[in-house]
Structures are given as C-alpha cells and as structure tokens.
Scaffold this motif. Sequence first.
Motif, PDB file in Angstrom:
ATOM      1  N   VAL A  37      -4.052  -0.562  -9.522  1.00  0.00           N
ATOM      2  CA  VAL A  37      -3.566   0.589  -8.744  1.00  0.00           C
ATOM      3  C   VAL A  37      -4.555   0.924  -7.631  1.00  0.00           C
ATOM      4  N   GLY A  38      -5.857   0.893  -7.959  1.00  0.00           N
ATOM      5  CA  GLY A  38      -6.868   1.130  -6.932  1.00  0.00           C
ATOM      6  C   GLY A  38      -6.798   0.112  -5.815  1.00  0.00           C
ATOM      7  N   MET A  39      -6.591  -1.166  -6.154  1.00  0.00           N
ATOM      8  CA  MET A  39      -6.495  -2.212  -5.132  1.00  0.00           C
ATOM      9  C   MET A  39      -5.241  -2.028  -4.270  1.00  0.00           C
ATOM     10  N   LEU A  40      -4.133  -1.630  -4.914  1.00  0.00           N
ATOM     11  CA  LEU A  40      -2.894  -1.427  -4.158  1.00  0.00           C
ATOM     12  C   LEU A  40      -3.005  -0.255  -3.188  1.00  0.00           C
ATOM     13  N   MET A  41      -3.811   0.727  -3.549  1.00  0.00           N
ATOM     14  CA  MET A  41      -3.984   1.877  -2.659  1.00  0.00           C
ATOM     15  C   MET A  41      -5.023   1.616  -1.579  1.00  0.00           C
ATOM     16  N   GLY A  42      -5.698   0.460  -1.638  1.00  0.00           N
ATOM     17  CA  GLY A  42      -6.708   0.116  -0.649  1.00  0.00           C
ATOM     18  C   GLY A  42      -6.115  -0.349   0.668  1.00  0.00           C
ATOM     19  N   GLU A  43      -6.973  -0.817   1.544  1.00  0.00           N
ATOM     20  CA  GLU A  43      -6.541  -1.125   2.910  1.00  0.00           C
ATOM     21  C   GLU A  43      -5.575  -2.299   2.986  1.00  0.00           C
ATOM     22  N   ASP A  44      -5.579  -3.216   2.008  1.00  0.00           N
ATOM     23  CA  ASP A  44      -4.639  -4.337   2.017  1.00  0.00           C
ATOM     24  C   ASP A  44      -3.312  -4.004   1.360  1.00  0.00           C
ATOM     25  N   PRO A  46      -0.131  -1.049   0.009  1.00  0.00           N
ATOM     26  CA  PRO A  46       0.740  -0.059   0.648  1.00  0.00           C
ATOM     27  C   PRO A  46       0.051   1.282   0.887  1.00  0.00           C
ATOM     28  N   GLY A  47      -1.016   1.570   0.120  1.00  0.00           N
ATOM     29  CA  GLY A  47      -1.723   2.841   0.323  1.00  0.00           C
ATOM     30  C   GLY A  47      -2.478   2.887   1.634  1.00  0.00           C
ATOM     31  N   GLY A  48      -3.055   1.750   2.022  1.00  0.00           N
ATOM     32  CA  GLY A  48      -3.759   1.654   3.297  1.00  0.00           C
ATOM     33  C   GLY A  48      -5.014   2.488   3.405  1.00  0.00           C
ATOM     34  N   ILE A  49      -5.627   2.864   2.265  1.00  0.00           N
ATOM     35  CA  ILE A  49      -6.842   3.693   2.299  1.00  0.00           C
ATOM     36  C   ILE A  49      -8.047   2.804   2.586  1.00  0.00           C
TER      37      ILE A  49
END
Length: 570
Positions: A37-44, A46-49
């Motif tokens: 979940v952390g990786m999905l929310m990162g810059e790569d 959908p989260g783009g954080i």
Amino acid sequence: MDPTFTLIGALMLVFSIVLSPISSRVGMPVLLVFLVVGMLMGEDGPGGIEFDNVELAFLIASLALAVILLDGGMRTRAQTFRVGLRPALILATLGVAMTAGGAAVVAWWVFDLHWLMALLIGAIISSTDAAAVFSLLQGRGLHLNERVSATLEIESGSNDPMAIFLTLMLVTLISEHQEGAFASGLLMLVQQFGIGAPAGLLGGFLIVALVNRIHLTPALYPILVGAAGLAVFSATNAVGGSGFLAIYLSGVVIGNSQVRMMPMILQVHDGLAWLAQLCLFLILGLLVSPSDLIPLAGGGLILAFALIFIIRPLTVVTTLWPFGFNRRELGFISWVGLRGAVPIVLALFPVIAGLPDAQLVFHAAFFIVLVSLVVQGTTMAPLARKLRLEVPASEAPFRRLPLDAPAAGDHELMLFPLRGKNWQTPKKLGILRLPENTAIAGVFRNRQCLQPTKELEVYSGDVLALFATPVVVTELSKALSGREAPKHLAERAFFGDFVLNGDAMLGDVEQVYGIEFSDLPPELSLAECFARRTKGHPVVGDIVTVGPVTLVARAIEADRVTKVGLKMET
C-alpha cells in the motif's frame, strides 16, 4: 499543516486495515499488504506522493520498532528462556556474522561491487526482524512447541545489536577509510550489548515499581508504560547502548512481573504495536519506487534465494546442532529467517552517509525483504503443520478485566464463552471443576445476567463470568473450552490414550502394558528418556520412540517431564 496530507495518511491507514482480513484468508502476511500500500501511494503508484525524507523515515521507523519490541517483550514468558536463550543468542551473534559473510559473497558476485560494499549488503540483511516474526507467530494462530517459538522470538528481539555493529563499522570503513574502524566497531558492539542489556533490565524493574506505586486513571497505565519504555530506549541510545535490546528486555521484565492493570496494558499495547507496524511499513513503502527495483530483480532474486535456501539453513544447522534440536525443528527455524523492517532501516545508514552505490544497497535490501515476506511469510503456517511442530493450546478468555482493588489482590474478571460440542448438553454449575480461589460472578444469556447457583444449567451460547487469578488461566481454559481442535491436535490423537507420570520406570511400563524395551535399562524413568533425547531441556510435544510405543511429553516442570502421553503402535 495541509489537511490533504492528514487525509491521505488517514486513508492509507484505513485502506491497509480494511485489506488485512483479506490477506489472512489468502495466506499473505499482513505486513506485506502494508508495504505494498505504501509503494502504491508513492510516486510510481496511483497515489503519486513524492517522499524522500530519509531522516524522518529513519526516526519514525526507529520509534515504531521500539514500540513493537516493547509489546513483543511483554508477551515473552521468562520460562521460555530455559530452552531458547542460549541457542537464540548464538544465532543473534555468530549466526548474524555467518549470514552476513555468506550474503556478502553472493552480493559481490551478482552486483559486481567492491568487497566492502558487498559486506555492507550482507550486514544489512543479516538479522531477522522482530516485527515480522512476532506478527506472523502471534497473528496466524500458531502454537508452536516452546523450543522453536522461544528461539525464534528471542533471536529476532536480540540480533539487532550485531547487525547494527557490522553495518556502522562498514559504513565508517567505506566513508572515512579509518584503519582503526574495526577496533572502534568492536568497542561499539561491546557497548551495544554491555550497556543495552543492563539498562533494559534496570529500566524494566523501575517501570514495574513506578506503575505499582502510582495511582492513576486506568486508561493512563498503558500510556505510562509506553512512554517509560521509549524513555529507556532513548536514554540507552544516548549513552551508546542498544536501545532496541534495552526496550525488548524492559518489556520482558514488565511482562513477567506482577503489574497493576496488566491485562489493559497488554490490550492497549497490542493496538499500539499494530499501529506502529502500519506506520513503519507504510512509510518505508513510500520511500521506494517500484521502477527502481526492476533493474536489480535478477540479482536480487539470486541473493534472496541464496539467503533463504542455502545461507540461513547452513547457519542454523552449524550453530544449533549442539542444543538438541531435531531435524524438523532445524528445518523450520531455517525457513523462518524472516526479513522485515530492520534491514530496510539499516539500509538507510549508507544513504544518510552519502556512500557510493547507497541507493543500490537500499533497493537491494528492500527487494530481499519483499521476497522474504512473499516466500517465507506465506508458507510459514502450512510448513509448521506439515512438520508437526504445533502443540495443543487451550483457548484464552474472551476478555480479562483487572479489578485494581487492594482487597482483590491479583484477581481479574474473566469472560469465557461456552461453545462447541461439550456444551451442547446443559450442565449444572455445581458439577464444574474449577481451580481453587476462583468464583463464578454471573452467567450471561440472551443479553440477560443470571444469578449463579449450583442448580443453574449452562450450555452453548452462554458466557461465564469468573473471578480468578492469572496463574489459573490455562487450567480454566481447559475446563471451560468446548471448541474442537483440529484432529491432529485433539488431546487423544496428539498425546495418546494413556497418561503416565514422568517418574514411572520403563520396567514398570513393560509389566503393566505387556511391551518390551529391549534397548534400554528397566530402571530408567520416562523423564530420563526425554532428558537424554533433548539434552536436558524438554518441551511439551517432544516425542521419544521407545520400542513399539511413542512417548509424548505432556507436562514440564523445571526442565523435567512430569506427565507423559503413551501412544501404542496400531
């Protein structure tokens, strides 16, 4: 503060928690869900954080690990140290060094690194992770035999100092090229253990004394324990000791002492440990972009599989063979060399120091953690059952509430739901065999509280409320449990049809049951048979095959088998 930031953080926590039951059903470690979940929310994703604050991540990760270790320490029984302490300490020191050396050889080959950088990768991934081990052992409903579970838990809680020593020594060697780095590193290792261990024990006793002497609102006791534990952690770090070892040992002292409001403390800290794991793996997941992991996937898989299938098993067999482990136990301990947050946190050291190839080291450590959680984490529970390392466990009370009244002493209010086939037929309260110093407070049925009398019949669906002390919880659980265990863990299937005293002589057993033990002297007791087999440290579930029968250790007191189950060959 930007409200969007807090909204995204809260939604990440909610999303991770909602997904956790799904992970249990498909056999996936819940920690892997948090990391993904952390990786999905990162810059790569959908989260783009975009998050690249390594120092902040290191601070959050360190505090989270401290909270997890405190909770794990409070759930570690001191009795387990009799069988797990020595082998765990060998694994946590010599085992870590051997793992680092073996991993370094593979890393040097697959990544074509300078030998010091290869050693650094080996050191970073050399320790097992307490967060992963505690979570998977306690969260999968596994009740392993004490020799295995104690070794794994104590190893994961105490191997950080060695890994930190190796990592910092190599970072110093690479960054400053100091000739005395090894000597100073060795001194640091002595400080880590020499200060961390006594500071943790002393801190634990001081916390126990403080909690028992001060009168607070009940809700404040768990907060006091947590804050005091973090104070021990920080103070130990400040004077050069291992804060991680210190807070783990403080937890062990607290969990094995008479502490006011202990059930509430454990309940709250269970939630705090889960929150810490959530934050820890989410923040570490944010640090990594999946696109950075793809180029090193080939080499990372080779290193991860070498660590899982070759290096860890060789290390375990080499270090644990003198301690009486059988092949099934050695195989399982070899497999549960779980990597988790600790290697990722240690991989932040070269990034902070600005070493060459630091990003490669960080991403390699992260990739190996992912592979470990997927391969080892998903197969741990099935393997434990396949290797027959589970032992029967009594069902814990549904709820335990401390009374916190001087006249009540250690008594607590415990709630036991009655369920299973044993309670399909109504039973009178008067015929229940309960431990001494225990009283029935009431019976709950259909939202009604019934006055307990000897003639009152209870049955499946009722909830029994009792006043009892913690020392009789196991006995109460056995008396009131009605839930059927799996066939292989049912009492008769596991221990056999006959129960014998450990002091019974083989000669007497031969006469009573008409069997022959031709290879053993008749004056040998059953307990001595187990002492020979286990080198003096038997645990419940140990098996000794003698002639045509199988003996199963059923009860242990002070390293001596007191009750033995006997299974006849059919």
